[in-house]
Design a protein around this motif. Structure first.
Motif, PDB file in Angstrom:
ATOM      1  N   SER A 185     -25.904  11.365   7.117  1.00 17.00           N
ATOM      2  CA  SER A 185     -26.481  12.094   8.250  1.00 17.00           C
ATOM      3  C   SER A 185     -26.766  11.151   9.416  1.00 17.00           C
ATOM      4  N   GLU A 186     -26.985  11.743  10.581  1.00 11.42           N
ATOM      5  CA  GLU A 186     -27.358  10.952  11.757  1.00 11.42           C
ATOM      6  C   GLU A 186     -28.682  10.235  11.523  1.00 11.42           C
ATOM      7  N   ASP A 187     -29.600  10.906  10.828  1.00 13.27           N
ATOM      8  CA  ASP A 187     -30.897  10.288  10.537  1.00 13.27           C
ATOM      9  C   ASP A 187     -30.730   9.044   9.684  1.00 13.27           C
ATOM     10  N   GLU A 188     -29.897   9.129   8.655  1.00  9.57           N
ATOM     11  CA  GLU A 188     -29.670   7.963   7.796  1.00  9.57           C
ATOM     12  C   GLU A 188     -29.083   6.814   8.607  1.00  9.57           C
ATOM     13  N   ASN A 189     -28.076   7.125   9.422  1.00 11.57           N
ATOM     14  CA  ASN A 189     -27.443   6.085  10.240  1.00 11.57           C
ATOM     15  C   ASN A 189     -28.438   5.460  11.210  1.00 11.57           C
ATOM     16  N   TRP A 190     -29.276   6.291  11.829  1.00 14.28           N
ATOM     17  CA  TRP A 190     -30.261   5.782  12.779  1.00 14.28           C
ATOM     18  C   TRP A 190     -31.261   4.860  12.081  1.00 14.28           C
ATOM     19  N   ARG A 243     -29.540   1.570  11.151  1.00 14.50           N
ATOM     20  CA  ARG A 243     -29.318   0.748  12.348  1.00 14.50           C
ATOM     21  C   ARG A 243     -30.619   0.091  12.803  1.00 14.50           C
ATOM     22  N   LYS A 264     -26.897   2.837  23.061  1.00 17.78           N
ATOM     23  CA  LYS A 264     -27.591   4.102  23.308  1.00 17.78           C
ATOM     24  C   LYS A 264     -29.037   3.872  23.740  1.00 17.78           C
ATOM     25  N   ASP A 275     -31.488   3.374  21.651  1.00 16.23           N
ATOM     26  CA  ASP A 275     -32.360   4.068  20.715  1.00 16.23           C
ATOM     27  C   ASP A 275     -32.950   3.157  19.640  1.00 16.23           C
TER      28      ASP A 275
END
Length: 133
Positions: free
Chosen positions: A17-22, A25, A60, A62
């Motif tokens: 998921s995007e959450d996992e990747n975020w 990172r 980004k 973020d």
């Protein structure tokens, strides 16, 4: 972040998921920044490499504060012209160098490079306005 990762791994929706990747990172960026700070006095090339990796991975904006990486790069820089280039790079992306670096240090960098620093001399708002029109 580590707790978020631990709990996230228990969720089926977490994997990929995007959450996992975020979260991953951010963990990497924080670890790299802590390492960069810890070796700043002994291994400046490693510090430069880690900070530049963070800046590159953080397109980004973020992840952690970009200004902290730039400030660390300025702190370890012995060449005033390269330090000035870093400060000007901060300005070019809309960061206020004086929010991350002591104003006296910025003045010294400018003076050593034959330029004059004026506090609040950077007009970021009008630059952004010009770019959007």
């Amino acid at each position: 972040l580590l707790e978020a990762e631990k709990y996230g791994e228990r969720c089926i929706e977490w994997k990929g998921s995007e959450d996992e990747n975020w979260v991953k990172r951010n963990i990497k960026a924080v670890k790299n920044f802590v390492t960069a700070q810890s070796v700043a006095n002994s291994d400046q090339s490693k510090t430069r490499q880690l900070c530049r990796e963070i800046l590159e991975d953080n397109k980004k904006g973020d992840l952690l504060q970009l200004g902290d990486c730039y400030a660390l790069l300025v702190q370890i820089e012995n060449d005033c012209n390269r330090a000035l280039a870093i400060v000007e790079e901060m300005d070019s992306i809309g960061l206020y160098p004086e929010h991350y670096i002591e104003e006296s240090a910025i003045k010294s960098i400018y003076e050593a490079s034959g330029k004059e620093w004026k506090a609040q001399d950077l007009d970021h708002e009008s630059k952004r306005d010009e770019q959007t029109t």
